[in-house]
Design a protein around this motif. Structure first.
Motif, PDB file in Angstrom:
ATOM      1  N   ARG A 200       0.836  -1.205   0.000  1.00 19.17           N
ATOM      2  CA  ARG A 200       0.000   0.000   0.000  1.00 19.17           C
ATOM      3  C   ARG A 200       0.873   1.259   0.000  1.00 19.17           C
ATOM      4  NH1 ARG A 200      -2.905  -1.192   4.089  1.00 19.17           N
ATOM      5  NH2 ARG A 200      -4.694  -2.004   2.959  1.00 19.17           N
ATOM      6  N   GLU A 201       1.939   1.249   0.798  1.00 16.88           N
ATOM      7  CA  GLU A 201       2.852   2.390   0.851  1.00 16.88           C
ATOM      8  C   GLU A 201       3.520   2.616  -0.508  1.00 16.88           C
ATOM      9  OE1 GLU A 201       6.894   3.841   3.250  1.00 16.88           O
ATOM     10  OE2 GLU A 201       5.859   1.982   3.828  1.00 16.88           O
ATOM     11  N   MET A 202       3.947   1.519  -1.146  1.00 16.61           N
ATOM     12  CA  MET A 202       4.592   1.610  -2.446  1.00 16.61           C
ATOM     13  C   MET A 202       3.621   2.150  -3.497  1.00 16.61           C
ATOM     14  SD  MET A 202       6.388  -1.470  -4.613  1.00 16.61           S
ATOM     15  CE  MET A 202       4.839  -2.362  -4.826  1.00 16.61           C
ATOM     16  N   TYR A 203       2.373   1.674  -3.428  1.00 15.86           N
ATOM     17  CA  TYR A 203       1.352   2.111  -4.380  1.00 15.86           C
ATOM     18  C   TYR A 203       1.148   3.617  -4.305  1.00 15.86           C
ATOM     19  CZ  TYR A 203      -3.337   2.781  -6.330  1.00 15.86           C
ATOM     20  OH  TYR A 203      -4.407   3.227  -7.055  1.00 15.86           O
ATOM     21  N   TRP A 204       0.986   4.166  -3.095  1.00 16.25           N
ATOM     22  CA  TRP A 204       0.714   5.594  -2.970  1.00 16.25           C
ATOM     23  C   TRP A 204       1.932   6.435  -3.313  1.00 16.25           C
ATOM     24  CZ3 TRP A 204      -3.752   7.539  -3.408  1.00 16.25           C
ATOM     25  CH2 TRP A 204      -4.873   6.809  -3.011  1.00 16.25           C
ATOM     26  N   LYS A 205       3.127   5.903  -3.124  1.00 12.10           N
ATOM     27  CA  LYS A 205       4.320   6.614  -3.571  1.00 12.10           C
ATOM     28  C   LYS A 205       4.304   6.764  -5.093  1.00 12.10           C
ATOM     29  CE  LYS A 205       7.734   5.780   0.087  1.00 12.10           C
ATOM     30  NZ  LYS A 205       9.039   5.138   0.409  1.00 12.10           N
ATOM     31  N   CYS A 206       3.890   5.701  -5.770  1.00 12.14           N
ATOM     32  CA  CYS A 206       3.797   5.761  -7.240  1.00 12.14           C
ATOM     33  C   CYS A 206       2.723   6.749  -7.682  1.00 12.14           C
ATOM     34  CB  CYS A 206       3.488   4.371  -7.796  1.00 12.14           C
ATOM     35  SG  CYS A 206       4.829   3.174  -7.615  1.00 12.14           S
ATOM     36  N   ILE A 207       1.570   6.714  -7.013  1.00 13.61           N
ATOM     37  CA  ILE A 207       0.476   7.614  -7.370  1.00 13.61           C
ATOM     38  C   ILE A 207       0.886   9.074  -7.193  1.00 13.61           C
ATOM     39  CG2 ILE A 207      -1.818   8.427  -6.644  1.00 13.61           C
ATOM     40  CD1 ILE A 207      -1.913   5.910  -8.325  1.00 13.61           C
ATOM     41  N   ASN A 208       1.646   9.361  -6.143  1.00 12.42           N
ATOM     42  CA  ASN A 208       2.022  10.735  -5.838  1.00 12.42           C
ATOM     43  C   ASN A 208       3.325  11.172  -6.498  1.00 12.42           C
ATOM     44  OD1 ASN A 208       0.112  11.956  -3.648  1.00 12.42           O
ATOM     45  ND2 ASN A 208       0.407   9.822  -3.044  1.00 12.42           N
ATOM     46  N   HIS A 209       3.909  10.296  -7.313  1.00  8.30           N
ATOM     47  CA  HIS A 209       5.144  10.668  -8.003  1.00  8.30           C
ATOM     48  C   HIS A 209       4.843  11.775  -9.016  1.00  8.30           C
ATOM     49  CE1 HIS A 209       8.676  10.282 -10.643  1.00  8.30           C
ATOM     50  NE2 HIS A 209       9.276   9.795  -9.572  1.00  8.30           N
ATOM     51  N   PRO A 210       5.712  12.794  -9.115  1.00  6.15           N
ATOM     52  CA  PRO A 210       5.435  13.933 -10.020  1.00  6.15           C
ATOM     53  C   PRO A 210       5.692  13.625 -11.490  1.00  6.15           C
ATOM     54  CG  PRO A 210       7.554  14.227  -8.953  1.00  6.15           C
ATOM     55  CD  PRO A 210       6.935  13.001  -8.325  1.00  6.15           C
ATOM     56  N   ASP A 211       4.929  12.697 -12.031  1.00 10.27           N
ATOM     57  CA  ASP A 211       5.026  12.430 -13.460  1.00 10.27           C
ATOM     58  C   ASP A 211       3.649  12.670 -14.089  1.00 10.27           C
ATOM     59  OD1 ASP A 211       3.335  10.136 -13.313  1.00 10.27           O
ATOM     60  OD2 ASP A 211       5.018   8.930 -12.616  1.00 10.27           O
ATOM     61  N   PRO A 212       3.569  12.733 -15.413  1.00 12.17           N
ATOM     62  CA  PRO A 212       2.294  13.091 -16.056  1.00 12.17           C
ATOM     63  C   PRO A 212       1.296  11.948 -16.174  1.00 12.17           C
ATOM     64  CG  PRO A 212       3.984  12.734 -17.708  1.00 12.17           C
ATOM     65  CD  PRO A 212       4.671  12.616 -16.377  1.00 12.17           C
ATOM     66  N   MET A 213       1.652  10.738 -15.750  1.00  9.13           N
ATOM     67  CA  MET A 213       0.746   9.603 -15.951  1.00  9.13           C
ATOM     68  C   MET A 213      -0.409   9.643 -14.955  1.00  9.13           C
ATOM     69  SD  MET A 213       1.572   5.529 -16.061  1.00  9.13           S
ATOM     70  CE  MET A 213       1.955   5.354 -14.327  1.00  9.13           C
ATOM     71  N   TRP A 214      -1.616   9.583 -15.460  1.00  6.52           N
ATOM     72  CA  TRP A 214      -2.810   9.547 -14.611  1.00  6.52           C
ATOM     73  C   TRP A 214      -3.893   8.824 -15.383  1.00  6.52           C
ATOM     74  CZ3 TRP A 214      -3.516  10.008  -9.667  1.00  6.52           C
ATOM     75  CH2 TRP A 214      -4.811  10.148  -9.158  1.00  6.52           C
ATOM     76  N   ARG A 215      -4.298   7.647 -14.888  1.00  2.57           N
ATOM     77  CA  ARG A 215      -5.217   6.793 -15.638  1.00  2.57           C
ATOM     78  C   ARG A 215      -6.588   6.668 -14.984  1.00  2.57           C
ATOM     79  NH1 ARG A 215      -1.487   1.567 -16.078  1.00  2.57           N
ATOM     80  NH2 ARG A 215      -1.340   2.039 -13.872  1.00  2.57           N
ATOM     81  N   PHE A 216      -6.957   7.654 -14.185  1.00  2.00           N
ATOM     82  CA  PHE A 216      -8.219   7.577 -13.457  1.00  2.00           C
ATOM     83  C   PHE A 216      -9.137   8.729 -13.865  1.00  2.00           C
ATOM     84  CE2 PHE A 216      -4.785   5.739 -11.018  1.00  2.00           C
ATOM     85  CZ  PHE A 216      -5.283   4.478 -10.730  1.00  2.00           C
ATOM     86  N   THR A 217     -10.444   8.546 -13.682  1.00  6.46           N
ATOM     87  CA  THR A 217     -11.390   9.575 -14.079  1.00  6.46           C
ATOM     88  C   THR A 217     -11.455  10.712 -13.060  1.00  6.46           C
ATOM     89  OG1 THR A 217     -13.199   8.331 -13.033  1.00  6.46           O
ATOM     90  CG2 THR A 217     -12.825   7.961 -15.383  1.00  6.46           C
ATOM     91  N   ALA A 218     -11.097  10.438 -11.799  1.00  5.21           N
ATOM     92  CA  ALA A 218     -11.079  11.490 -10.786  1.00  5.21           C
ATOM     93  C   ALA A 218      -9.901  12.428 -11.038  1.00  5.21           C
ATOM     94  CB  ALA A 218     -10.955  10.877  -9.392  1.00  5.21           C
ATOM     95  N   PRO A 219     -10.056  13.724 -10.763  1.00  4.65           N
ATOM     96  CA  PRO A 219      -8.943  14.674 -10.942  1.00  4.65           C
ATOM     97  C   PRO A 219      -7.759  14.305 -10.060  1.00  4.65           C
ATOM     98  CG  PRO A 219     -11.031  15.829 -10.657  1.00  4.65           C
ATOM     99  CD  PRO A 219     -11.288  14.395 -10.330  1.00  4.65           C
ATOM    100  N   LYS A 220      -6.559  14.395 -10.611  1.00  9.45           N
ATOM    101  CA  LYS A 220      -5.360  14.060  -9.851  1.00  9.45           C
ATOM    102  C   LYS A 220      -5.197  14.958  -8.649  1.00  9.45           C
ATOM    103  CE  LYS A 220      -0.524  12.803 -10.642  1.00  9.45           C
ATOM    104  NZ  LYS A 220       0.557  12.694 -11.658  1.00  9.45           N
ATOM    105  N   SER A 221      -5.676  16.199  -8.738  1.00  5.42           N
ATOM    106  CA  SER A 221      -5.515  17.163  -7.655  1.00  5.42           C
ATOM    107  C   SER A 221      -6.210  16.720  -6.363  1.00  5.42           C
ATOM    108  CB  SER A 221      -6.068  18.529  -8.079  1.00  5.42           C
ATOM    109  OG  SER A 221      -7.447  18.419  -8.444  1.00  5.42           O
ATOM    110  N   GLU A 222      -7.222  15.863  -6.499  1.00  6.49           N
ATOM    111  CA  GLU A 222      -7.957  15.407  -5.327  1.00  6.49           C
ATOM    112  C   GLU A 222      -7.170  14.408  -4.493  1.00  6.49           C
ATOM    113  OE1 GLU A 222     -11.782  13.911  -6.334  1.00  6.49           O
ATOM    114  OE2 GLU A 222     -12.436  15.759  -7.332  1.00  6.49           O
ATOM    115  N   TYR A 223      -6.124  13.840  -5.074  1.00  8.39           N
ATOM    116  CA  TYR A 223      -5.412  12.775  -4.382  1.00  8.39           C
ATOM    117  C   TYR A 223      -3.949  13.098  -4.123  1.00  8.39           C
ATOM    118  CZ  TYR A 223      -9.533   9.996  -5.078  1.00  8.39           C
ATOM    119  OH  TYR A 223     -10.822   9.541  -5.030  1.00  8.39           O
ATOM    120  N   LEU A 224      -3.525  14.310  -4.439  1.00  8.84           N
ATOM    121  CA  LEU A 224      -2.145  14.717  -4.212  1.00  8.84           C
ATOM    122  C   LEU A 224      -2.050  15.686  -3.031  1.00  8.84           C
ATOM    123  CD1 LEU A 224      -0.897  15.236  -7.875  1.00  8.84           C
ATOM    124  CD2 LEU A 224      -0.632  13.240  -6.403  1.00  8.84           C
TER     125      LEU A 224
END
Length: 224
Positions: A200-224
């Motif tokens: 889980r920790e590794m997953y959220w580190k990847c999600i919050n990494h400052p790269d342009p990849m975002w594959r979800f319908t929710a805005p990235k700003s809501e989860y950073l």
């Protein structure tokens, strides 16, 4: 997938396999197939493995793909048509295997791989035009209308039943193996559960990494 990726994929002949149902189950986001197709990338469909989908039903993948990409962006004219989704499951799949000269379509000289469907089932009523048939295949059929399945000229399904193997015996054998499998599973589950917090920790580190990849319908700003 950014613009540079798209250019590289198209230039080098990369094939993209869209495992739609598996991606949804695993919370893996949505493949940008509209952008991929516009860039000239060959997109085909897959089910992925049993542990990441729970089904090998390609009709399920076909319907889900057709529906999913009607909501990823507002221009409805860019959503893949029924015919285009069917091509992803057939011709495009053969192309990805570099076997377009053998399989993927019904043509003289190719392997005799085909399905024969019963068009009197509920999934195909009422039929009107050839284009309407494609819609029925994509949005209504789930595999239960398959009358015959022929692989390299050999009938493996006949009268809606598998004839190449004893399906009941195979399922009985599988059930007989489950008690031993379950005991082995319980032995490993305790150890694997300890890894969950780290994953889980590794997953959220990847999600919050400052790269342009975002594959979800929710805005990235809501989860950073």
């Amino acid at each position: 997938v950014d613009e540079k990726d798209l250019e590289v994929y198209a230039r080098t002949g990369i094939n993209a396999v869209h495992n739609t149902v598996s991606n949804l189950k695993l919370c893996s986001g949505v493949m940008p197939i509209i952008k991929l197709r516009e860039a000239g990338v060959n997109v085909c469909l897959g089910t992925d493995g049993m542990s990441s989908n729970d089904s090998y039903n390609i009709f399920e993948v076909i319907k889900t793909t057709a529906l999913l990409h009607k909501v990823t962006q507002p221009d409805f004219t860019k959503a893949p048509t029924s015919g285009e989704v069917l091509q992803m499951a057939t011709k495009n799949a053969a192309r990805s295997l570099m076997r377009s000269d053998e399989i993927g379509s019904l043509e003289e000289g190719k392997k005799a791989d085909l399905l024969i469907l019963d068009l009197t089932t509920d999934a195909f009523g009422p039929l009107t035009t050839p284009e309407n048939l494609k819609n029925h295949l994509v949005y209504c059929e789930n595999g239960t209308s398959i009358e015959k399945s022929i692989i390299r000229g050999k009938i493996v399904i006949d009268g809606h039943k598998i004839v190449s193997i004893d399906e009941k015996a195979l399922l009985a054998e599988l059930r007989s193996l489950m008690p031993a499998f379950w005991e082995d599973y319980k032995k490993t589950k305790a150890a694997s559960d300890k890894l969950v917090s780290y994953l889980r920790e590794m997953y959220w580190k990847c999600i919050n990494h400052p790269d342009p990849m975002w594959r979800f319908t929710a805005p990235k700003s809501e989860y950073l």
